[in-house]
Every structure is written in structure tokens, then in C-alpha cells.
Design an enzyme around this catalytic site. Structure first.
Site, PDB file in Angstrom:
ATOM      1  N   GLY A  46      34.295 122.487  20.436  1.00 41.51           N
ATOM      2  CA  GLY A  46      34.274 121.359  21.347  1.00 41.51           C
ATOM      3  C   GLY A  46      34.085 120.060  20.589  1.00 41.51           C
ATOM      4  O   GLY A  46      33.679 120.059  19.425  1.00 41.51           O
ATOM      5  N   GLN A  51      31.551 111.546  19.236  1.00 42.35           N
ATOM      6  CA  GLN A  51      31.647 112.143  17.903  1.00 42.35           C
ATOM      7  C   GLN A  51      32.790 111.559  17.076  1.00 42.35           C
ATOM      8  O   GLN A  51      32.845 111.772  15.870  1.00 42.35           O
ATOM      9  CB  GLN A  51      31.801 113.657  17.999  1.00 42.35           C
ATOM     10  CG  GLN A  51      30.558 114.352  18.510  1.00 42.35           C
ATOM     11  CD  GLN A  51      30.767 115.845  18.570  1.00 42.35           C
ATOM     12  OE1 GLN A  51      31.256 116.361  19.565  1.00 42.35           O
ATOM     13  NE2 GLN A  51      30.416 116.516  17.489  1.00 42.35           N
ATOM     14  N   CYS A  90      27.035 121.941  15.031  1.00 42.99           N
ATOM     15  CA  CYS A  90      27.687 120.730  15.527  1.00 42.99           C
ATOM     16  C   CYS A  90      28.498 120.097  14.403  1.00 42.99           C
ATOM     17  O   CYS A  90      28.011 119.988  13.276  1.00 42.99           O
ATOM     18  CB  CYS A  90      26.629 119.753  16.038  1.00 42.99           C
ATOM     19  SG  CYS A  90      27.311 118.225  16.711  1.00 42.99           S
ATOM     20  N   LEU A  91      29.709 119.672  14.729  1.00 45.98           N
ATOM     21  CA  LEU A  91      30.554 119.026  13.729  1.00 45.98           C
ATOM     22  C   LEU A  91      29.950 117.722  13.225  1.00 45.98           C
ATOM     23  O   LEU A  91      30.264 117.283  12.125  1.00 45.98           O
ATOM     24  CB  LEU A  91      31.952 118.770  14.316  1.00 45.98           C
ATOM     25  CG  LEU A  91      32.729 120.029  14.709  1.00 45.98           C
ATOM     26  CD1 LEU A  91      34.037 119.647  15.409  1.00 45.98           C
ATOM     27  CD2 LEU A  91      32.995 120.909  13.499  1.00 45.98           C
ATOM     28  N   HIS A 132      26.824 121.584  25.526  1.00 48.01           N
ATOM     29  CA  HIS A 132      26.647 120.891  24.251  1.00 48.01           C
ATOM     30  C   HIS A 132      27.410 119.560  24.256  1.00 48.01           C
ATOM     31  O   HIS A 132      26.864 118.521  23.874  1.00 48.01           O
ATOM     32  CB  HIS A 132      27.141 121.812  23.118  1.00 48.01           C
ATOM     33  CG  HIS A 132      27.027 121.246  21.755  1.00 48.01           C
ATOM     34  ND1 HIS A 132      26.097 121.691  20.846  1.00 48.01           N
ATOM     35  CD2 HIS A 132      27.747 120.281  21.118  1.00 48.01           C
ATOM     36  CE1 HIS A 132      26.250 121.014  19.708  1.00 48.01           C
ATOM     37  NE2 HIS A 132      27.242 120.156  19.856  1.00 48.01           N
ATOM     38  N   GLU A 133      28.687 119.609  24.680  1.00 47.28           N
ATOM     39  CA  GLU A 133      29.508 118.393  24.662  1.00 47.28           C
ATOM     40  C   GLU A 133      29.042 117.372  25.697  1.00 47.28           C
ATOM     41  O   GLU A 133      29.040 116.171  25.432  1.00 47.28           O
ATOM     42  CB  GLU A 133      30.988 118.732  24.851  1.00 47.28           C
ATOM     43  CG  GLU A 133      31.574 119.641  23.784  1.00 47.28           C
ATOM     44  CD  GLU A 133      31.226 119.274  22.354  1.00 47.28           C
ATOM     45  OE1 GLU A 133      31.094 118.071  22.031  1.00 47.28           O
ATOM     46  OE2 GLU A 133      31.072 120.197  21.538  1.00 47.28           O
ATOM     47  N   HIS A 136      26.263 115.456  24.387  1.00 47.91           N
ATOM     48  CA  HIS A 136      26.716 114.362  23.510  1.00 47.91           C
ATOM     49  C   HIS A 136      27.002 113.098  24.316  1.00 47.91           C
ATOM     50  O   HIS A 136      26.715 111.991  23.855  1.00 47.91           O
ATOM     51  CB  HIS A 136      27.995 114.754  22.756  1.00 47.91           C
ATOM     52  CG  HIS A 136      27.759 115.448  21.465  1.00 47.91           C
ATOM     53  ND1 HIS A 136      27.102 114.864  20.403  1.00 47.91           N
ATOM     54  CD2 HIS A 136      28.119 116.690  21.042  1.00 47.91           C
ATOM     55  CE1 HIS A 136      27.061 115.714  19.384  1.00 47.91           C
ATOM     56  NE2 HIS A 136      27.665 116.828  19.756  1.00 47.91           N
TER      57      HIS A 136
END
Length: 162
Positions: A46, A51, A90-91, A132-133, A136
Site C-alpha cells: 500500500g 508518502q 512501511c516504505l 495502515h494507509e 498515514h
């Protein structure tokens, strides 16, 4: 379509609340497409617009299940059920994982890239990815809510806790 630069912690944009998308323009659609390309290029599940440095309520998720790639504008969790507990990465926070408690099942409502209403009910990894997204979009990182944070390369003993 293009690969965008993924913003890394401690960049301030990751800690801010994203703004609602009030008009779906070709630029918004291109951003969603770029986010999907960026997520796949980084081998993620995701990605949220903050991000890639943009404070808009946009996410893309693909948990590799029957739902495939989901691009959502102004996503909102409208129902939760059950509980799951497990590791997340996480990226935007490379090298760290954390054990996070999430809902097992979520129903998410938003708009698709054309502005049509979209509702997805998800379980397991897709449910975790949505939560999670959407976190963000609210300036919340998994490290803020993890019960334990550890080096992603460490063995399963996870000796490096938060």
C-alpha cells in the site's frame, strides 16, 4: 505514469493530516496511477499520498488477493470487526518492523479514480493495509501505535524494541 520519490521518516509531511480531495482532476488520477507504480516498484502492499509528499486523502493498496489493485479517494473506515495482531513494515520507515494490533475486518468507503462511490470489505492483509494507509492520511505511523518496534533484519527474537 511515473515512479515517485518515497518520503522517509522523519519528514514532517508524514506527521500531518491530509486534506480531503474535493475535485477529481486528471492530476489526481495521474497521482493515483503514479502511486500504484511507485508501490509496485518498491514491492509494497500500500501507499498513501503523504508518502510521496502530497497531503491529499488518496491511497492505493494491493494485497495480492482477489481484490487486486484498489485506488481510493477520501477513504474512510465505516465498520470494523474482530482483531488481528502482527508485524508491519512501511516504505517510509525502511529497516524497521513493528507488532501492531488492528481490526481483522474493515469496511472502507470512498471514491474510485472516476469519482464513483466505492465500498470494500476486507480481511487479513488487505484489512491491515487499509488501516495502515488510512493512518498515514491522519499523520499516524505504525511506529506510533506498535506494541513493539524492531530491526526488520533482526531474527525473530526481535531484541531491538521501541
Amino acid at each position: 505514469m511515473a515512479i515517485r520519490f518515497i518520503v522517509k521518516e522523519p519528514d514532517e509531511v508524514l506527521h500531518k493530516v491530509a486534506k480531503e480531495v474535493t475535485k477529481i482532476t486528471p492530476n489526481v488520477q495521474k497521482l493515483l496511477d503514479d502511486m500504484a507504480d511507485t508501490m509496485y516498484d518498491a514491492e509494497g502492499v500500500g501507499l498513501a499520498a503523504p508518502q510521496v509528499g502530497i497531503l491529499k486523502r488518496l491511497i492505493v493498496v494491493d494485497a495480492g488477493d482477489e481484490h487486486g489493485l484498489i485506488k481510493m479517494i477520501n477513504p474512510e473506515i465505516v465498520e470494523t470487526e474482530g482483531e488481528q495482531f502482527g508485524p508491519e513494515g512501511c516504505l517510509s520507515i525502511p529497516g524497521l518492523n513493528g507488532d501492531v494490533r488492528r481490526a481483522e475486518k474493515v469496511t472502507v468507503k470512498g471514491l474510485d479514480r472516476e469519482g464513483k462511490p466505492l465500498t470494500v470489505t476486507a480481511t487479513g492483509l488487505l484489512s491491515r493495509a487499509f488501516q495502515h494507509e488510512i493512518d498515514h492520511l491522519n499523520g499516524v505511523l505504525f511506529t506510533d501505535i506498535a506494541e513493539k518496534v524492531y530491526d526488520a533484519t533482526a531474527d525473530e527474537a526481535g531484541s531491538n524494541s521501541k
